[in-house]
Design a protein around this motif. Sequence first.
Motif, PDB file in Angstrom:
ATOM      1  N   MET A   1      -3.593  14.074  41.189  1.00 16.89           N
ATOM      2  CA  MET A   1      -4.939  14.584  41.171  1.00 16.89           C
ATOM      3  C   MET A   1      -4.999  15.771  40.218  1.00 16.89           C
ATOM      4  SD  MET A   1      -7.084  16.538  44.238  1.00 16.89           S
ATOM      5  CE  MET A   1      -6.114  15.789  45.461  1.00 16.89           C
ATOM      6  N   LYS A   2      -6.016  15.773  39.359  1.00 20.38           N
ATOM      7  CA  LYS A   2      -6.196  16.886  38.433  1.00 20.38           C
ATOM      8  C   LYS A   2      -6.833  18.077  39.140  1.00 20.38           C
ATOM      9  CE  LYS A   2      -6.576  15.127  33.819  1.00 20.38           C
ATOM     10  NZ  LYS A   2      -7.487  15.023  32.678  1.00 20.38           N
ATOM     11  N   VAL A   3      -6.324  19.268  38.800  1.00 21.68           N
ATOM     12  CA  VAL A   3      -6.757  20.507  39.430  1.00 21.68           C
ATOM     13  C   VAL A   3      -7.029  21.537  38.335  1.00 21.68           C
ATOM     14  CG1 VAL A   3      -6.087  22.381  40.979  1.00 21.68           C
ATOM     15  CG2 VAL A   3      -5.314  20.034  41.439  1.00 21.68           C
ATOM     16  N   ALA A   4      -8.217  22.141  38.373  1.00 21.63           N
ATOM     17  CA  ALA A   4      -8.539  23.215  37.433  1.00 21.63           C
ATOM     18  C   ALA A   4      -8.269  24.553  38.111  1.00 21.63           C
ATOM     19  CB  ALA A   4     -10.008  23.126  37.016  1.00 21.63           C
ATOM     20  N   LEU A   5      -7.925  25.546  37.316  1.00 18.71           N
ATOM     21  CA  LEU A   5      -7.671  26.885  37.825  1.00 18.71           C
ATOM     22  C   LEU A   5      -8.717  27.850  37.300  1.00 18.71           C
ATOM     23  CD1 LEU A   5      -3.801  27.201  37.322  1.00 18.71           C
ATOM     24  CD2 LEU A   5      -5.051  26.367  39.331  1.00 18.71           C
ATOM     25  N   ASP A   6      -9.161  28.731  38.185  1.00 13.43           N
ATOM     26  CA  ASP A   6     -10.043  29.827  37.783  1.00 13.43           C
ATOM     27  C   ASP A   6      -9.155  30.969  37.289  1.00 13.43           C
ATOM     28  OD1 ASP A   6     -12.240  31.461  37.370  1.00 13.43           O
ATOM     29  OD2 ASP A   6     -12.874  31.508  39.462  1.00 13.43           O
ATOM     30  N   THR A   7      -9.749  31.890  36.612  1.00 16.29           N
ATOM     31  CA  THR A   7      -9.027  33.016  36.027  1.00 16.29           C
ATOM     32  C   THR A   7      -8.207  33.780  37.055  1.00 16.29           C
ATOM     33  OG1 THR A   7     -10.863  33.235  34.471  1.00 16.29           O
ATOM     34  CG2 THR A   7      -9.296  35.079  34.596  1.00 16.29           C
ATOM     35  N   ASN A   8      -8.771  34.011  38.238  1.00 15.33           N
ATOM     36  CA  ASN A   8      -8.079  34.831  39.226  1.00 15.33           C
ATOM     37  C   ASN A   8      -6.739  34.232  39.630  1.00 15.33           C
ATOM     38  OD1 ASN A   8      -8.839  33.028  41.596  1.00 15.33           O
ATOM     39  ND2 ASN A   8     -10.852  33.768  40.997  1.00 15.33           N
ATOM     40  N   VAL A   9      -6.621  32.923  39.677  1.00 17.35           N
ATOM     41  CA  VAL A   9      -5.354  32.294  40.065  1.00 17.35           C
ATOM     42  C   VAL A   9      -4.283  32.596  39.028  1.00 17.35           C
ATOM     43  CG1 VAL A   9      -4.198  30.119  40.609  1.00 17.35           C
ATOM     44  CG2 VAL A   9      -6.569  30.486  41.346  1.00 17.35           C
ATOM     45  N   LEU A  10      -4.606  32.443  37.762  1.00 18.75           N
ATOM     46  CA  LEU A  10      -3.628  32.736  36.700  1.00 18.75           C
ATOM     47  C   LEU A  10      -3.331  34.230  36.614  1.00 18.75           C
ATOM     48  CD1 LEU A  10      -4.784  30.316  33.864  1.00 18.75           C
ATOM     49  CD2 LEU A  10      -2.786  30.100  35.350  1.00 18.75           C
ATOM     50  N   ALA A  11      -4.355  35.052  36.774  1.00 18.20           N
ATOM     51  CA  ALA A  11      -4.146  36.507  36.722  1.00 18.20           C
ATOM     52  C   ALA A  11      -3.203  36.939  37.840  1.00 18.20           C
ATOM     53  CB  ALA A  11      -5.475  37.247  36.816  1.00 18.20           C
ATOM     54  N   TYR A  12      -3.427  36.446  39.044  1.00 24.80           N
ATOM     55  CA  TYR A  12      -2.538  36.784  40.152  1.00 24.80           C
ATOM     56  C   TYR A  12      -1.124  36.282  39.882  1.00 24.80           C
ATOM     57  CZ  TYR A  12      -6.729  37.871  42.925  1.00 24.80           C
ATOM     58  OH  TYR A  12      -7.898  38.409  43.394  1.00 24.80           O
ATOM     59  N   ALA A  13      -1.012  35.092  39.306  1.00 25.57           N
ATOM     60  CA  ALA A  13       0.306  34.503  39.042  1.00 25.57           C
ATOM     61  C   ALA A  13       1.146  35.377  38.113  1.00 25.57           C
ATOM     62  CB  ALA A  13       0.158  33.099  38.462  1.00 25.57           C
ATOM     63  N   VAL A  14       0.491  36.113  37.222  1.00 28.58           N
ATOM     64  CA  VAL A  14       1.237  36.971  36.295  1.00 28.58           C
ATOM     65  C   VAL A  14       1.293  38.425  36.750  1.00 28.58           C
ATOM     66  CG1 VAL A  14       0.869  35.465  34.301  1.00 28.58           C
ATOM     67  CG2 VAL A  14      -0.730  37.350  34.720  1.00 28.58           C
ATOM     68  N   GLY A  15       0.922  38.671  38.010  1.00 31.41           N
ATOM     69  CA  GLY A  15       1.137  39.984  38.585  1.00 31.41           C
ATOM     70  C   GLY A  15      -0.046  40.916  38.650  1.00 31.41           C
ATOM     71  N   VAL A  16      -1.249  40.431  38.340  1.00 38.47           N
ATOM     72  CA  VAL A  16      -2.423  41.268  38.493  1.00 38.47           C
ATOM     73  C   VAL A  16      -2.751  41.293  39.986  1.00 38.47           C
ATOM     74  CG1 VAL A  16      -4.883  41.519  37.965  1.00 38.47           C
ATOM     75  CG2 VAL A  16      -3.294  40.705  36.209  1.00 38.47           C
ATOM     76  N   ASN A  17      -2.920  42.455  40.542  1.00 41.02           N
ATOM     77  CA  ASN A  17      -3.230  42.677  41.948  1.00 41.02           C
ATOM     78  C   ASN A  17      -1.942  42.817  42.751  1.00 41.02           C
ATOM     79  OD1 ASN A  17      -4.700  43.021  44.362  1.00 41.02           O
ATOM     80  ND2 ASN A  17      -6.302  41.671  43.641  1.00 41.02           N
ATOM     81  N   ASP A  18      -1.830  42.149  43.895  1.00 39.32           N
ATOM     82  CA  ASP A  18      -0.712  42.409  44.803  1.00 39.32           C
ATOM     83  C   ASP A  18       0.334  41.293  44.788  1.00 39.32           C
ATOM     84  OD1 ASP A  18      -1.395  40.441  47.094  1.00 39.32           O
ATOM     85  OD2 ASP A  18      -3.254  41.568  46.838  1.00 39.32           O
ATOM     86  N   ALA A  19       1.508  41.614  45.314  1.00 40.77           N
ATOM     87  CA  ALA A  19       2.631  40.673  45.325  1.00 40.77           C
ATOM     88  C   ALA A  19       2.344  39.452  46.188  1.00 40.77           C
ATOM     89  CB  ALA A  19       3.897  41.380  45.800  1.00 40.77           C
ATOM     90  N   LEU A  20       1.615  39.623  47.267  1.00 43.45           N
ATOM     91  CA  LEU A  20       1.291  38.495  48.146  1.00 43.45           C
ATOM     92  C   LEU A  20       0.475  37.440  47.405  1.00 43.45           C
ATOM     93  CD1 LEU A  20       1.478  37.316  51.004  1.00 43.45           C
ATOM     94  CD2 LEU A  20      -0.609  38.569  51.559  1.00 43.45           C
ATOM     95  N   ARG A  21      -0.551  37.886  46.666  1.00 41.47           N
ATOM     96  CA  ARG A  21      -1.356  36.933  45.889  1.00 41.47           C
ATOM     97  C   ARG A  21      -0.537  36.329  44.746  1.00 41.47           C
ATOM     98  NH1 ARG A  21      -5.489  39.877  47.984  1.00 41.47           N
ATOM     99  NH2 ARG A  21      -7.398  38.761  48.436  1.00 41.47           N
ATOM    100  N   GLN A  22       0.326  37.129  44.145  1.00 40.25           N
ATOM    101  CA  GLN A  22       1.178  36.599  43.085  1.00 40.25           C
ATOM    102  C   GLN A  22       2.076  35.488  43.626  1.00 40.25           C
ATOM    103  OE1 GLN A  22       3.903  39.389  41.230  1.00 40.25           O
ATOM    104  NE2 GLN A  22       4.192  38.043  39.476  1.00 40.25           N
ATOM    105  N   ASP A  23       2.687  35.726  44.762  1.00 42.01           N
ATOM    106  CA  ASP A  23       3.557  34.717  45.369  1.00 42.01           C
ATOM    107  C   ASP A  23       2.784  33.450  45.705  1.00 42.01           C
ATOM    108  OD1 ASP A  23       5.656  36.499  45.145  1.00 42.01           O
ATOM    109  OD2 ASP A  23       5.644  37.064  47.273  1.00 42.01           O
TER     110      ASP A  23
END
Length: 154
Positions: A1-23
Amino acid sequence: MKVALDTNVLAYAVGVNDALRQDRANAVIDVIDAADIVVSSQVAGELYNVLVRKTGRSQEAAAAVVRDWIEILTFTVHAPDTFAAALNLASEHDLQIWDALILCTAQQAGCRLLLSEDMQDGFVYRGVTVANPFAERLHPLLASMLDTVSGPPE
Protein backbone atom coordinates in the motif's frame (compact mmCIF):
# COMPACT_ATOMS: atom_id res chain seq x y z
CA MET A 1 0.00 0.00 0.00
CA LYS A 2 1.31 3.43 -0.93
CA VAL A 3 1.68 5.90 1.93
CA ALA A 4 2.35 9.65 1.70
CA LEU A 5 4.14 11.53 4.46
CA ASP A 6 3.42 15.02 5.71
CA THR A 7 6.28 17.32 6.58
CA ASN A 8 5.99 16.77 10.33
CA VAL A 9 6.71 13.03 10.00
CA LEU A 10 9.97 13.63 8.13
CA ALA A 11 10.94 16.56 10.35
CA TYR A 12 10.47 14.44 13.47
CA ALA A 13 12.41 11.58 11.86
CA VAL A 14 15.47 13.82 11.53
CA GLY A 15 15.28 15.08 15.09
CA VAL A 16 13.06 18.15 15.01
CA ASN A 17 11.14 18.26 18.31
CA ASP A 18 11.47 15.44 20.86
CA ALA A 19 13.13 12.02 20.93
CA LEU A 20 9.82 10.20 21.42
CA ARG A 21 8.41 11.59 18.16
CA GLN A 22 11.71 10.93 16.40
CA ASP A 23 11.65 7.30 17.50
CA ARG A 24 8.01 6.86 16.46
CA ALA A 25 8.51 8.52 13.07
CA ASN A 26 11.54 6.38 12.30
CA ALA A 27 9.82 3.20 13.52
CA VAL A 28 6.89 3.82 11.19
CA ILE A 29 9.08 4.75 8.23
CA ASP A 30 11.34 1.74 8.81
CA VAL A 31 8.54 -0.81 8.55
CA ILE A 32 7.13 0.51 5.28
CA ASP A 33 8.89 -0.37 2.03
CA ALA A 34 10.64 2.81 0.86
CA ALA A 35 9.20 2.31 -2.63
CA ASP A 36 5.72 2.63 -1.12
CA ILE A 37 6.44 5.92 0.68
CA VAL A 38 5.59 9.05 -1.28
CA VAL A 39 7.06 12.48 -0.59
CA SER A 40 5.61 15.37 -2.54
CA SER A 41 7.54 18.39 -3.71
CA GLN A 42 5.41 20.46 -1.30
CA VAL A 43 6.54 18.32 1.65
CA ALA A 44 10.17 18.39 0.52
CA GLY A 45 10.07 22.19 0.29
CA GLU A 46 8.39 22.54 3.68
CA LEU A 47 10.96 20.21 5.24
CA TYR A 48 13.79 22.33 3.87
CA ASN A 49 12.14 25.42 5.36
CA VAL A 50 11.64 23.79 8.76
CA LEU A 51 15.25 22.64 8.90
CA VAL A 52 16.62 26.07 8.05
CA ARG A 53 14.21 28.22 10.06
CA LYS A 54 13.32 26.06 13.05
CA THR A 55 16.56 24.18 13.65
CA GLY A 56 19.01 26.74 12.30
CA ARG A 57 20.68 24.27 9.96
CA SER A 58 22.58 25.76 7.10
CA GLN A 59 20.91 25.82 3.71
CA GLU A 60 23.46 23.29 2.47
CA ALA A 61 22.80 20.91 5.39
CA ALA A 62 19.02 21.23 4.99
CA ALA A 63 19.27 20.60 1.26
CA ALA A 64 21.37 17.49 1.90
CA VAL A 65 18.73 16.09 4.26
CA VAL A 66 15.94 16.74 1.76
CA ARG A 67 17.99 15.22 -1.08
CA ASP A 68 18.58 12.10 1.02
CA TRP A 69 14.84 11.63 1.62
CA ILE A 70 13.85 12.17 -2.02
CA GLU A 71 16.52 9.73 -3.19
CA ILE A 72 15.40 7.02 -0.75
CA LEU A 73 11.64 7.48 -1.02
CA THR A 74 9.30 8.03 -3.98
CA PHE A 75 9.33 11.70 -4.93
CA THR A 76 6.37 13.22 -6.75
CA VAL A 77 5.24 16.60 -7.99
CA HIS A 78 1.65 17.69 -8.39
CA ALA A 79 -0.01 17.96 -11.77
CA PRO A 80 -1.61 21.28 -12.78
CA ASP A 81 -5.14 19.97 -12.17
CA THR A 82 -4.08 18.81 -8.70
CA PHE A 83 -3.71 22.40 -7.57
CA ALA A 84 -7.24 23.17 -8.74
CA ALA A 85 -8.48 20.14 -6.77
CA ALA A 86 -6.57 21.41 -3.73
CA LEU A 87 -8.26 24.80 -4.00
CA ASN A 88 -11.64 23.09 -3.99
CA LEU A 89 -10.70 20.80 -1.10
CA ALA A 90 -9.37 23.70 0.96
CA SER A 91 -12.49 25.79 0.48
CA GLU A 92 -14.94 22.90 0.97
CA HIS A 93 -13.31 21.52 4.13
CA ASP A 94 -11.66 24.61 5.64
CA LEU A 95 -8.12 23.25 5.16
CA GLN A 96 -4.94 25.21 4.66
CA ILE A 97 -4.18 25.26 0.94
CA TRP A 98 -0.79 23.62 1.44
CA ASP A 99 -2.29 20.75 3.46
CA ALA A 100 -4.96 20.32 0.79
CA LEU A 101 -2.25 20.22 -1.88
CA ILE A 102 -0.35 17.52 0.03
CA LEU A 103 -3.53 15.47 0.34
CA CYS A 104 -4.47 15.91 -3.32
CA THR A 105 -0.95 15.02 -4.43
CA ALA A 106 -1.11 11.88 -2.29
CA GLN A 107 -4.34 10.95 -4.05
CA GLN A 108 -2.79 11.68 -7.45
CA ALA A 109 0.13 9.37 -6.55
CA GLY A 110 -2.20 6.50 -5.68
CA CYS A 111 -1.69 6.57 -1.91
CA ARG A 112 -4.24 5.08 0.48
CA LEU A 113 -2.78 6.73 3.56
CA LEU A 114 -1.37 10.14 4.38
CA LEU A 115 0.54 10.17 7.65
CA SER A 116 0.18 13.54 9.35
CA GLU A 117 0.00 14.90 12.84
CA ASP A 118 -1.46 18.20 11.60
CA MET A 119 -4.53 17.07 9.69
CA GLN A 120 -7.69 15.50 11.05
CA ASP A 121 -7.05 11.85 11.92
CA GLY A 122 -9.50 9.71 9.94
CA PHE A 123 -10.36 12.35 7.31
CA VAL A 124 -10.84 10.64 3.94
CA TYR A 125 -10.41 12.33 0.58
CA ARG A 126 -10.97 10.32 -2.60
CA GLY A 127 -9.71 7.10 -1.04
CA VAL A 128 -6.82 8.65 0.91
CA THR A 129 -7.17 8.39 4.69
CA VAL A 130 -5.29 10.78 6.96
CA ALA A 131 -3.76 8.92 9.91
CA ASN A 132 -1.78 10.36 12.80
CA PRO A 133 1.18 8.05 13.47
CA PHE A 134 1.79 9.82 16.80
CA ALA A 135 -1.70 9.26 18.20
CA GLU A 136 -2.00 7.09 21.27
CA ARG A 137 -4.56 5.01 19.40
CA LEU A 138 -3.62 4.52 15.74
CA HIS A 139 -6.18 4.71 12.98
CA PRO A 140 -7.23 1.10 12.18
CA LEU A 141 -5.90 1.28 8.60
CA LEU A 142 -2.47 2.39 9.80
CA ALA A 143 -2.45 -0.06 12.70
CA SER A 144 -3.40 -2.91 10.39
CA MET A 145 -0.69 -2.00 7.89
CA LEU A 146 1.98 -1.78 10.58
CA ASP A 147 0.87 -5.06 12.18
CA THR A 148 0.93 -6.77 8.80
CA VAL A 149 4.43 -5.55 8.03
CA SER A 150 6.19 -6.22 11.32
CA GLY A 151 4.04 -5.60 14.36
CA PRO A 152 3.12 -2.28 15.92
CA PRO A 153 5.77 0.42 16.36
CA GLU A 154 7.20 0.70 19.83
